[in-house]
Motif scaffolding. Structure first.
Motif, PDB file in Angstrom:
ATOM      1  N   UNK A  49       0.836  -1.209   0.000  1.00 42.50           N
ATOM      2  CA  UNK A  49       0.000   0.000   0.000  1.00 42.50           C
ATOM      3  C   UNK A  49       0.867   1.253   0.000  1.00 42.50           C
ATOM      4  N   UNK A  50       0.338   2.320  -0.564  1.00 39.68           N
ATOM      5  CA  UNK A  50       1.034   3.602  -0.614  1.00 39.68           C
ATOM      6  C   UNK A  50       0.211   4.626   0.149  1.00 39.68           C
ATOM      7  N   UNK A  51       0.854   5.343   1.064  1.00 39.21           N
ATOM      8  CA  UNK A  51       0.208   6.432   1.795  1.00 39.21           C
ATOM      9  C   UNK A  51       0.624   7.779   1.221  1.00 39.21           C
ATOM     10  N   UNK A  52      -0.212   8.763   1.450  1.00 40.25           N
ATOM     11  CA  UNK A  52       0.051  10.101   0.932  1.00 40.25           C
ATOM     12  C   UNK A  52       1.255  10.718   1.635  1.00 40.25           C
ATOM     13  N   UNK A  53       2.106  11.328   0.868  1.00 43.30           N
ATOM     14  CA  UNK A  53       3.215  12.087   1.432  1.00 43.30           C
ATOM     15  C   UNK A  53       2.819  13.542   1.672  1.00 43.30           C
ATOM     16  N   UNK A 155      -4.265   6.754   3.597  1.00 41.08           N
ATOM     17  CA  UNK A 155      -4.127   5.723   2.552  1.00 41.08           C
ATOM     18  C   UNK A 155      -4.365   6.316   1.170  1.00 41.08           C
ATOM     19  N   UNK A 156      -3.459   6.026   0.250  1.00 48.43           N
ATOM     20  CA  UNK A 156      -3.543   6.576  -1.099  1.00 48.43           C
ATOM     21  C   UNK A 156      -3.987   5.502  -2.093  1.00 48.43           C
ATOM     22  N   UNK A 157      -3.229   4.417  -2.180  1.00 50.55           N
ATOM     23  CA  UNK A 157      -3.574   3.285  -3.041  1.00 50.55           C
ATOM     24  C   UNK A 157      -3.303   1.999  -2.281  1.00 50.55           C
ATOM     25  N   UNK A 158      -4.181   0.995  -2.391  1.00 51.21           N
ATOM     26  CA  UNK A 158      -3.975  -0.268  -1.672  1.00 51.21           C
ATOM     27  C   UNK A 158      -3.082  -1.216  -2.454  1.00 51.21           C
TER      28      UNK A 158
END
Length: 417
Positions: A49-53, A155-158
């Motif tokens: 997963x990618x979280x917002x910076x 959470x940005x993209x799973x």
């Protein structure tokens, strides 16, 4: 030759929905992850997963071209507000002085002190350059607030997200240049049948050109799979055994196509019994009844095997409604449910005994509401109708198609992603 036959192992036929559930319940990501630059990531699958910076938007900004102002100033300055600054996107604005307004453009940051943006269409500029508004000004109108879409660390993209154009744009908007993705899935393709020859070769009596290879190669590449093409395998137990061993040792998933009959040339049961196991065979659908799912054993992790029917339309349909979702799950992707909606039949047709039928149909563009008509001949080897079809009319077993009645429609456009 059939790529599956196991009536003694699995009595009767499996419902299509149940077959899809069983496949997806058995699927899991089969490849490790690797780092990938963003410009090489189209079509890849996120492994983490990618979280917002950054917050998005990063600051309060204008949703419109217009004028930023303080609503209270409209009552205290009935003769209009002078424009004291101009704020384009990318500019750092100054504090908005009382009794003034600012010309502002879409995406530009809101100056401190302003609590509203009035669209330019509702503003009038008098001879002295003062702004007068028409209608009511509401607090917060046309202002996109900082973090309105998401804040830092949100959470940005799973994991499992397909990196298509919008997803890549979202990552780029965060300044991300590299992501962790699953390695490409290696899929071995085995074509069975002594009657098959490759296009370009002369045809002997009783032979057919191998259309499944071209079709499935294209479908697998559309899913960003790495193809291991093992060509045409002879209708012998030894030939099939050698091909499946090679496929097992060189790929993450094996797909074989062959005949649908159960007979002396159907070698998959004894071969698979020696190399692995057949989990189920036979789905209550037309076309596509002989679809099979099994596993080839090896020392480190079994290799799943999908057996598609040899008739090309049956092979296409079973890939779309069963095989594609399984392969996507093995890639680490999150397969979507089948997208269906009701349509009216623009034709009548007899029932199919005991199996759900997927008729190749086209949407009639002359009708005000969705109406479908047959795309052409419905034989499981008739590719012409499959080329023309907008989707499938899904007709329950033992149910005739009556013109004007409602049925479920399955669009083929969903299988292009």
């Amino acid at each position: 030759m059939s790529c599956a036959s196991c009536d003694t192992l699995t009595p009767g036929l499996i419902d299509l929905d149940d077959a899809r559930r069983r496949l997806l319940a058995d699927a899991r990501p089969l490849t490790p992850s690797e780092s990938c630059p963003l410009d090489a990531a189209p079509g890849r699958i996120l492994a983490e997963p990618v979280n917002a910076r950054l917050a998005m938007p990063g600051a309060d900004n204008s949703a419109m071209d217009g004028y930023a102002l303080r609503i209270a100033d409209l009552e205290t300055h009935p003769n209009g507000l002078p424009v004291i600054q101009r704020i384009p996107a990318g500019c750092a604005p100054a504090l908005l002085a009382e009794g003034s307004c600012a010309r502002i453009f879409t995406g530009a940051p809101i100056p401190a002190g302003a609590d509203c943006v009035v669209p330019q269409e509702r503003c009038r500029i008098d001879d002295q350059g003062r702004v007068h508004i028409q209608g009511e000004a509401l607090p917060g109108a046309n202002i996109r607030r900082r973090g309105e879409e998401y804040l830092e660390d949100a959470p940005l993209l799973p994991a499992g997200q397909l990196l298509d154009a919008p997803a890549l744009a979202l990552l780029a908007s965060q300044g991300i240049v590299e992501v962790e993705v699953f390695a490409r899935l290696r899929v071995a393709l085995v074509s069975t049948g002594d009657e098959l020859v490759e296009p370009g070769m002369p045809l002997a009596p009783g032979q057919l050109y191998n259309s499944n290879r071209a079709m499935l190669s294209a479908l697998l590449r559309q899913q960003d799979c790495e193809l291991v093409d093992l060509g045409i395998v002879a209708d012998t137990a030894a030939g099939l055994r050698d091909a499946l061993c090679q496929a097992r040792d060189s790929a993450d998933v094996v797909i074989c196509t062959g005949g649908v009959s159960v007979g002396e040339e159907d070698h998959i049961r004894p071969v698979l019994a020696g190399l692995g196991e057949l989990i189920f065979h036979g789905v209550a659908m037309k076309p596509g009844k002989p679809f099979a799912f099994g596993r080839l054993h090896r020392a480190v992790g079994d290799v799943p095997l999908l057996g598609l029917p040899g008739n090309p339309v049956a092979s296409l349909v079973t890939w779309q409604v069963l095989g594609q979702a399984f392969v996507q799950a093995c890639q680490g992707r999150r397969p979507r449910p089948l997208q269906q909606f009701p349509v009216k039949a623009g034709f009548s047709r007899r029932t199919t005994q005991g199996r759900r039928e997927l008729l190749r149909v086209v949407l009639d563009p002359t009708e005000p509401s969705p109406v479908v008509r047959l795309a052409g001949g419905q034989g499981s080897a008739m590719l012409g109708a499959a080329c023309q079809a907008d989707g499938y009319l899904m007709v329950p077993g033992n149910t005739p198609v009556l013109e004007g009645n409602d049925y479920v429609f399955l669009s083929v456009a969903q299988f292009a992603v």
